[in-house]
Design an enzyme around this catalytic site. Structure first.
Site, short mmCIF file in Angstrom:
data_model
loop_
_atom_site.label_atom_id
_atom_site.label_comp_id
_atom_site.label_asym_id
_atom_site.label_seq_id
_atom_site.Cartn_x
_atom_site.Cartn_y
_atom_site.Cartn_z
N HIS A 173 0.94 -1.15 0.29
CA HIS A 173 -0.27 -0.16 -0.01
C HIS A 173 0.87 1.14 -0.13
CE1 HIS A 173 -3.19 2.87 1.05
NE2 HIS A 173 -3.97 1.95 0.46
N ASP A 202 -8.12 -5.06 0.06
CA ASP A 202 -8.44 -5.96 -1.19
C ASP A 202 -8.27 -7.40 -1.18
OD1 ASP A 202 -10.10 -4.16 -2.19
OD2 ASP A 202 -8.36 -3.14 -3.40
#
Ligand code: CMC
Length: 428
Positions: free
Chosen positions: A307, A364
């Protein structure tokens, strides 16, 4: 006088104010940099650039903290409804009962889409990706509500546009799916709440009674809350950038949907599931795929890992992993892809490559497994993310308009050819 940052250039010292946010994060305000020095900054991917001041969402990537308007994501995901969170993000405070009733009733009133829009759906090929359909349909709403083209209207008229969007997005999303399987569209049922109505439009058939397990709508509510805002990410920055040209809300949100579609952003949830499926079909050898992800000559990346801002853990991933366990257990589903995901996570978290680069599972990594358990087809995963992110995009667009942010217009360092003379084609 507050803290000052000093910059030395060509023997001269320039001073820039340091500004501090309410959570003590610091920034050097370089608004006067170019006029004072003639220099600009270069920051590919805006990794160190604060593009705006915002009072909506706070996150600390090192500590794994995420708060909407000061409320922790853990608190909201376990106690609130998505509609309450939407109100909180857009209007700044949790609603009173009366405010919530009015907001809900306004959204409920606007769930239908214009009958003419049905023809647009029918004109798409059945294999059309629903994100492409959704982005086009949302932009098309601007042609049915031309009064919304002026973003400087009074706040009451802007509110109607906001409520229309919140109300119609699930209808457009569900219809894009119905169209892809060439099934009849189901009109919204306004006695149902937001999540149940969406599931009804997705899965009900005119020929049968419709029943839904509350586990499904509760899980959807949690997922939508987890996705509702994430400060200045790629799609939100896109919405703000497009809106900064005084572009209407529908077109700005449509641009955000397009940005979200990419596999490095919201499209990752679809990519994760396709990756897990591929590993499963390939015999489930997790180590082989870890090696591929580490190989610089191989374009394969471990989807759902890493991320831009979270460098220890993604707090949304922690909540979602637990929700995933609960949903699979309550719905009595034994998904082999979950076993692969768990193994992949374990191996990656112990691997030097992933440790050194602070790569952890993101939101996700597990959301696709829950969506699959809820019966949502893989191509619709990113659409679910878009439904969740809508209030965040709206809140950020509204804040940008209300703060009077200037039009977004970054600069560049030019690296192309200089001063070439045109040569006739037969002499080149
Ligand atoms: N698998 C393997 N290596 C990776 C991965 C990954 N998923 N992510 C980053 N790396 C490596 C990358 O190759 C680079 O290595 P090196 O320093 O040796 O060149 C290093 O880690 C830093 O990566 P980066 O691409 O510079 O980091 P970034 O901050 O620009 O990218 C990211 C962040 C999310 C785009 C990236 O981690 C990625 O592509 N992840 C997979 C896609 C994904 O899951 N996206 C969903 C993000 S969460 C949902 C959302 O909010 O959008």
């Amino acid at each position: 006088m507050g803290e000052i940052a000093k910059l030395e250039l060509d023997g001269k010292v320039y001073e820039f104010p340091v500004i501090e946010g309410t959570e003590n994060e610091k920034a050097i305000d370089i608004s006067s940099l170019r006029s004072a020095t003639g220099y600009i900054t270069l920051d590919l991917g805006y990794k160190n650039t604060g593009a705006t001041k915002s009072a909506i969402t706070y996150l600390d990537g090192e500590l794994g903290i995420l708060k909407y308007r000061g409320y922790s994501i853990e608190d909201l995901a376990s106690k609130a409804t998505f509609i309450e969170v939407a109100y909180l993000l857009i209007y700044g405070n949790l609603p009173s009962q009366e405010e919530l009733d009015n907001f809900t009733s306004s959204i409920t009133k606007h769930t239908l889409v214009h009958e003419d829009m049905k023809q647009f759906f029918e004109a798409y090929p059945s294999k059309a990706h629903p994100m492409g359909v959704l982005a086009s349909m949302v932009c098309s709403l601007s042609t049915f509500y031309p009064e919304a083209l002026d973003p400087n209207r009074d706040s009451e008229s802007v509110d109607i546009t906001i409520h229309r969007l919140l109300a119609k997005l699930p209808t457009l999303a569900a219809w894009s799916y119905k169209n892809s399987i060439r099934h009849p569209f189901m009109y919204p049922k306004n006695e149902f709440d937001y999540c149940k109505n969406f599931m009804y439009m997705m899965f009900a058939m005119p020929t049968e009674d419709y029943k839904i397990d509350p586990v499904v709508t509760e899980a959807m509510n949690t997922l939508l809350i987890l996705h509702a805002d994430h400060e200045q990410n790629c799609s939100t920055s896109t919405v703000r950038m497009v809106g900064s040209a005084q572009t209407n809300l529908y077109a700005s949100i449509s641009a955000g949907i397009s940005a979200l579609w990419g596999p490095l952003h919201g499209g990752a949830n679809q990519a994760v599931l396709e990756m897990l499926q591929k590993i499963h079909e390939d015999g489930g050898d997790v180590d082989k795929w870890i090696l591929k992800a580490k190989d610089k000559n191989d374009s394969f990346r471990l989807m759902g890992f890493g991320h831009r801002v979270y460098k220890n853990f993604d707090p949304r991933a922690t909540i979602i992993k637990k929700a995933c366990d609960d949903v699979l257990q309550k719905l009595n589903i034994n998904d082999p892809l979950l076993a692969i995901a768990l193994k992949l996570e374990k191996v990656a978290l112990e691997d030097e490559y992933f440790k050194a680069r602070s790569l952890y599972p993101n939101v996700d990594f597990y959301s696709g497994i829950i969506y699959r358990a809820l019966g949502i087809p893989t191509e619709m995963f990113t659409v679910m993310f878009a439904i969740g992110r809508l209030p965040g995009w709206i809140a950020q667009w509204k804040e940008m308009r209300e703060n009077g942010d200037p039009i977004g217009r970054p600069r560049q360092i030019f690296t192309g050819e200089t001063d070439r003379k045109y040569v006739e084609i037969n002499k080149r």
